[in-house]
Design a protein around this motif. Structure first.
Motif, short mmCIF file in Angstrom:
data_model
loop_
_atom_site.label_atom_id
_atom_site.label_comp_id
_atom_site.label_asym_id
_atom_site.label_seq_id
_atom_site.Cartn_x
_atom_site.Cartn_y
_atom_site.Cartn_z
N ASP A 67 22.75 34.11 57.65
CA ASP A 67 23.11 35.31 56.88
C ASP A 67 23.93 34.91 55.66
OD1 ASP A 67 23.47 37.93 56.09
OD2 ASP A 67 25.10 38.33 57.51
N TYR A 70 27.72 34.39 56.06
CA TYR A 70 28.45 35.30 56.96
C TYR A 70 28.23 34.92 58.41
CZ TYR A 70 30.06 38.00 53.03
OH TYR A 70 30.69 38.37 51.88
N HIS A 110 32.43 37.96 64.15
CA HIS A 110 31.42 37.12 64.79
C HIS A 110 31.49 35.70 64.24
CE1 HIS A 110 29.70 39.47 61.38
NE2 HIS A 110 29.29 38.28 60.97
N MET A 152 21.30 44.86 61.60
CA MET A 152 20.19 44.23 60.89
C MET A 152 18.83 44.72 61.40
SD MET A 152 21.87 42.31 58.84
CE MET A 152 22.86 40.87 58.46
N PHE A 171 25.28 42.08 64.33
CA PHE A 171 24.39 41.72 63.21
C PHE A 171 23.24 40.87 63.76
CE2 PHE A 171 28.27 43.33 61.54
CZ PHE A 171 27.85 44.11 60.48
N ARG A 205 39.65 39.17 52.20
CA ARG A 205 38.73 40.30 52.33
C ARG A 205 38.22 40.14 53.75
NH1 ARG A 205 32.99 40.65 53.71
NH2 ARG A 205 32.17 42.54 52.77
N ASP A 207 35.67 40.86 56.55
CA ASP A 207 34.30 41.31 56.80
C ASP A 207 34.27 42.30 57.97
OD1 ASP A 207 31.44 40.76 56.11
OD2 ASP A 207 31.34 40.17 58.21
N VAL A 208 33.45 43.33 57.83
CA VAL A 208 33.26 44.36 58.88
C VAL A 208 34.43 44.46 59.88
CG1 VAL A 208 30.77 44.52 58.75
CG2 VAL A 208 31.73 42.74 60.16
N GLU A 266 36.63 45.32 54.66
CA GLU A 266 35.33 45.94 54.55
C GLU A 266 35.25 46.90 55.74
OE1 GLU A 266 30.57 45.12 54.24
OE2 GLU A 266 31.73 44.09 55.76
N HIS A 328 27.68 42.45 47.02
CA HIS A 328 26.53 41.58 47.30
C HIS A 328 25.55 42.17 48.31
CE1 HIS A 328 29.50 41.03 50.36
NE2 HIS A 328 28.60 40.45 51.13
N ASP A 329 25.81 43.38 48.77
CA ASP A 329 24.95 43.97 49.80
C ASP A 329 24.10 45.14 49.30
OD1 ASP A 329 25.78 42.27 51.88
OD2 ASP A 329 27.52 43.52 52.32
N ARG A 396 18.86 42.13 49.99
CA ARG A 396 20.05 42.04 49.15
C ARG A 396 20.00 40.93 48.12
NH1 ARG A 396 23.79 41.73 54.31
NH2 ARG A 396 22.13 40.25 54.77
#
Ligand code: NOJ
Ligand code: MG
Length: 540
Positions: A67, A70, A110, A152, A171, A205, A207-208, A266, A328-329, A396
């Motif tokens: 990913d 990520y 993750h 996903m 994901f 930052r 992530d999720v 995020e 970026h998404d 993306r």
């Protein structure tokens, strides 16, 4: 609050660098840390710089790239494609020398399935790291533990033959979720954050960040209407669980020991109230949270005004808003918001909005030159989502093409074939060319950032929508210590009028900035005229 007292992350402008696509220094077609160092003049520290205050680097850690980074296989080193820890230290030093802060993208929910922790965890049911991930028996032979879906695609559970259980992944199957209820796993993740803070980074930052915990009983989500299976569930049990807040409070106390360190989450949800909840009381959880409302809006003054007002109302008193238009998404906003209109002019209006609202703006690399959402040919796609769903336009890669520096080969990004092809617009749309053109989008961004820096009311002033604007205009006032700045945004392709007589204060308004037409002039408050797709910043 005086400007000096406000923390840098409230006053400043962030710039997100998609590291793989920004600048390649060693000719392998992949962006890297040295490439960023070589291009720092574009960002800060020289008269021609944009003038941003902080960089957010997308994940720089070793990754098998299921990913695009990520999926992290080691949280405390740098992927060799991007450089080494010494290159990172050099980048950090050079940024700090220029007064630029740097935040890293931490992926805590993750890891990669190739992370040594997961390799151990999946090796046997009694491995000490078994419980570091979320393992469960199926609810019947061949049936996963529940109906949760992966963001996903498909079930969020993957069967692992070797130990005869399922593991959970919000994901991709290559991104198993960490079990945040396991104290050792939790400690290891928080230690990874400390590792970077000790090295001098200015924050993260995250992530999720609203996906950390899952419901302990694994209850199924209620159903709802939606256009794809993931959207057809109301995600109340597989995200935004109360236990997440406790982790954030601990993380906040860790960051608080490093003066100036901050974190932006995020908060991956379409409900801004959920996102705002991760700000806690405004001082004990995230410093900033992303609100995805802006990304979902079409080009409409009423929509953006509603998003801003909803967000303003949700931010705790001691908290602070943040805004972004692209990341970026998603397809870049010049394309998204530009359909059926003058995309370039709208991008100017959008830039004025982003950089004058009350809240910290986040720019995405390339938006300052109006890079479009690129059409990446099928054979060149790299994003697993894009490949899986082709030809549906959900991939993306369109937002991840190489930064367009020059009209030269590969847009000046690399001497080699880039990992994703440069967008075909680069011969005319590039940094070199826009630098020379006083009317370019790049120069508008530069002027806006400078104006913001010189104008405390724009950085820290209060926000309130202004009456007196014709339909299709979003007008607001920023005010600090008696200084008033009015921002008028014409979202229509027609002339529009705004009556500013209802505004507090006396005297004429002076035009500080206009995206088209003259500046510096004084105007009659009774009738301010806006040209089609024009944005004006006025002060009195
Ligand atoms: C959000 C990131 O922005 C996205 O690129 C990634 O695929 C998911 N989180 C999973 O880490
Ligand atoms: Mg999770």
């Amino acid at each position: 609050m005086g400007t000096e007292e406000a923390p840098w992350w409230k006053r400043g402008v962030f710039y997100q660098i998609y590291v793989r696509s920004f600048a390649d220094s060693d000719g392998d077609g992949i962006g890297d840390l040295r490439g960023i160092i070589e291009h720092l003049d574009h960002l800060a520290g020289s008269p021609q710089s944009l003038g941003v205050d902080a960089l957010w680097l997308t994940p720089i850690f070793p990754s098998p790239l299921a990913d695009c980074g990520y999926d992290v296989s080691d949280h405390t080193s740098v992927d060799p494609a991007y450089g080494g820890l010494d290159d990172f230290d050099a980048l950090l030093d050079e940024c700090h020398r220029r007064g630029l802060k740097v935040i890293l993208d931490m992926v805590l929910n993750h890891t990669s399935c190739e992370h040594p922790w997961f390799l151990e965890s999946r090796s046997s049911r009694d491995n000490p790291k078994r419980d570091w991930y979320v393992w469960r028996d199926g609810r019947a032979p061949g049936k996963p533990p529940n109906r949760w879906r992966s963001v996903m695609e498909g079930s969020a559970w993957t069967w692992d033959e070797r130990t005869g259980q399922y593991y959970y992944h919000a994901f991709l199957p290559q991104q198993p979720d960490i079990n945040w209820r396991n104290p050792a796993a939790r400690r290891a993740m928080l230690d990874a954050c400390r590792f970077w803070l000790d090295r001098g980074v200015d924050g993260f930052r995250l992530d999720v960040i609203n996906y950390l915990h899952e419901d302990e009983l694994l209850r199924d989500n209620p159903r709802r209407m939606g256009w794809r299976p993931y959207e057809m569930q109301k995600h109340i049990y597989d995200r935004c669980r109360p236990e997440d807040h406790e982790v954030l409070r601990e993380l906040r106390s860790i960051l608080d020991a490093y003066p100036g360190a901050m974190m932006v989450g995020e908060t991956f949800t379409d409900d801004p109230a959920e996102a705002a909840s991760y700000l806690g009381n405004g001082t004990d959880e995230l410093h900033l949270a992303f609100n995805f409302d802006f990304a979902a809006n079409r080009w409409s003054a009423a929509r953006f005004r509603r998003s801003v007002e909803r967000w303003e109302a949700l931010i705790p008193e001691k908290g602070w808003p943040a805004y972004f238009l692209s990341n970026h998404d998603m397809p870049r906003h010049i394309t998204r918001l530009g359909i059926l209109g003058d995309a370039e002019a709208r991008a100017g209006v959008a830039a004025v909005m982003l950089l004058t609202l009350r809240g910290t703006p986040f720019l995405y690399y390339g938006e300052e030159i109006g890079m479009p959402a690129s059409r990446v040919p099928r054979g060149k796609l790299r994003d697993p989502v894009g490949i899986r769903f082709w030809p549906l336009p959900v991939g993306r890669d369109c937002a991840r093409t190489p930064m367009q520096w020059t009209a030269g080969e590969h847009a000046g990004f690399s001497t080699a074939e880039p990992w994703l092809p440069a967008d075909k617009s680069f011969p005319v749309r590039n940094v070199e060319r826009q630098r020379k053109d006083p009317h370019s989008l790049l120069n508008l961004y530069r002027r806006l950032i400078r104006l913001r820096k010189e104008t405390p009311a724009l950085q820290l002033g209060s926000y309130r929508a202004l009456p007196g604007a014709e339909k299709g205009v979003f007008a607001y006032l920023r005010e600090l210590g008696g200084h008033r700045v009015a921002v008028l945004l014409n979202f229509t392709p027609r002339d529009r009028r705004v009556d500013l007589r209802g505004c507090p204060g006396k005297g004429a308004w002076r035009v500080l900035l206009s995206t088209r037409g003259p500046e510096g002039a004084e105007t009659d408050p009774a009738e301010i005229r806006l040209l089609p797709d024009q944005a004006l910043i006025l002060s009195r």
